[in-house]
Design a protein around this motif. Structure first.
Motif: not given
Length: 421
Positions: A194-211
């Motif tokens: 099981l793989l954690w979605p690729h996200a970081n502090i700036d971007l959510n798993p869809e590659g967009k800024p967190w709301e």
């Protein structure tokens, strides 16, 4: 520093267009400058560099992982030539090569299966769950879902492959975890991860800024995983199913040697990526951090693996479970968590000097697994083990003073974590 495996990008194009793909759809465009397929000259140089490194580090086993894009877009003859050449070169020096491939499964047929059997290439197939979930993200270039074709490929592989293929799934917390788990049983899958979605502090798993900031602190992933863990742990002797993430965490809790990996533990991360043109890079998920972020300037033409590891990002990646922020260094579950995967710790403000976006998820999952193991131990062993209070760990993290214990951060660490896109 030791490299013990290579992720070889034998094809830089794909016959799927997954929405969350860090190669094509999260902002990095470097694939456009890559050859579509790796050449024979490049793979021969890879083998030469591998021999050089194995002799330098006295390695007796080395792993090649064929990847992409979609690696099955490469010709069959490429794999025949690669494996035969590598085996000849390495075996002469008492080095054993192991081979694996991560594929989307669409092109698997009897002939490919026979080839993998002959070359002893272990197959991993990407499938994110049951049809409605998989087909939300894993679509072709006409936006049609891939589930039916992937399952068809999986079943062909199960019929003809000597080593049963494994499954790799990106976690979708909106899905039904028990339905996902039952699908793996129904498909007779014995090994999956099981793989954690690729996200970081700036971007959510869809590659967009967190709301909003509260979204980042959610523990929906651990809640999803715990539901699967509980049923798997109760029946794993009957099903004989291996879930890599859970086995790794259990191994780290019990202090088994070599249980760490890219996600957890304190071990070094001894793999490098070779792009189709021979560029030496680190894990592709770091492409999420910015266009060209993983380009190091190192190439198999001019750099040994040891020299490539001296580049700034490769050095950080190799030591990614050691170069951690203050909060991680003081965390009670550090030895198991290891800060989590490096890509999940990045921000354009602080580089990698942050706790993971999934920090609270790691805590809840690891604490739950440790307490489950503790409760199942015979009394005579419990004095060598301990349960953990989840609320105490969370309270520590929430109230941590980031200026505390500054001496744990060296000048080298400050330099390594000062990345910006």
């Amino acid at each position: 520093m030791i490299v013990n495996s290579l992720i070889i990008k034998v094809a830089s194009r794909c016959n799927l267009n997954c929405s969350y793909c860090y190669v094509y759809n999260l902002g990095d465009k470097t694939y456009l400058n890559q050859p579509k397929l790796m050449s024979d000259d490049t793979f021969i140089k890879i083998i030469d560099r591998t021999l050089e490194h194995c002799l330098e580090q006295n390695l007796k086993i080395f792993t090649f992982i064929f990847h992409g894009g979609e690696p099955m877009l490469q010709k069959k003859e490429f794999y025949i030539n690669f494996v035969n050449t590598a085996n000849t070169v390495l075996n002469k020096n008492s080095i054993r090569a192991r081979y694996a491939m991560q594929t989307n499964g669409l092109l698997i047929d009897k002939k490919w299966s026979e080839l993998f059997n002959n070359l002893k290439i272990y197959l991993g197939i990407s499938l994110d769950g049951y049809k409605e979930i998989n087909d939300k993200y894993r679509v072709d270039h006409k936006n049609k879902g891939s589930f039916d074709k992937v399952v068809k490929g999986l079943k062909i592989g199960q019929k003809f492959l000597k080593s049963q293929p494994g499954i790799l799934s990106v976690i979708d917390p909106s899905s039904d975890p028990i339905k996902y788990y039952n699908l793996m049983k129904d498909l007779r899958v014995k090994n999956f991860d099981l793989l954690w979605p690729h996200a970081n502090i700036d971007l959510n798993p869809e590659g967009k800024p967190w709301e909003n900031s509260s979204t980042k602190k959610s523990i929906v992933y651990s809640d999803w995983l715990i539901k699967i863990f509980d049923i798997w742990y109760k029946e794993k002797k009957q099903t004989n199913m291996n879930i890599t993430m859970f086995n790794s965490i259990i191994g780290l809790i019990l202090n088994f040697k070599y249980s760490g990996n890219e996600d957890f533990g304190l071990d070094e991360v001894g793999n490098l990526v070779i792009e189709t043109n021979g560029d030496i890079q680190v894990v592709g998920a770091l492409k999420l951090c910015g266009d060209g972020f993983t380009v190091s300037g190192a190439s198999i033409k001019d750099h040994s693996f040891s020299k490539a590891l001296e580049t700034k990002l490769a050095n950080l990646y190799y030591n990614s479970h050691k170069y951690l922020c203050n909060k991680c260094m003081e965390c009670p579950i550090l030895e198991v968590c290891g800060g989590g995967p490096i890509y999940s710790r990045y921000s354009s403000v602080n580089g990698f000097n942050n706790e993971s976006i999934y920090c609270k998820d790691f805590v809840k999952l690891i604490v739950h697994i440790q307490n489950t193991i503790y409760s199942s131990l015979p009394e005579i062993y419990k004095d060598k083990f301990e349960s953990i209070d989840y609320e105490e760990v969370v309270g520590f993290l929430d109230n941590f003073d980031n200026d505390f214990n500054q001496e744990v951060i060296t000048e080298n660490f400050k330099k390594l974590t000062s990345f910006s896109s």
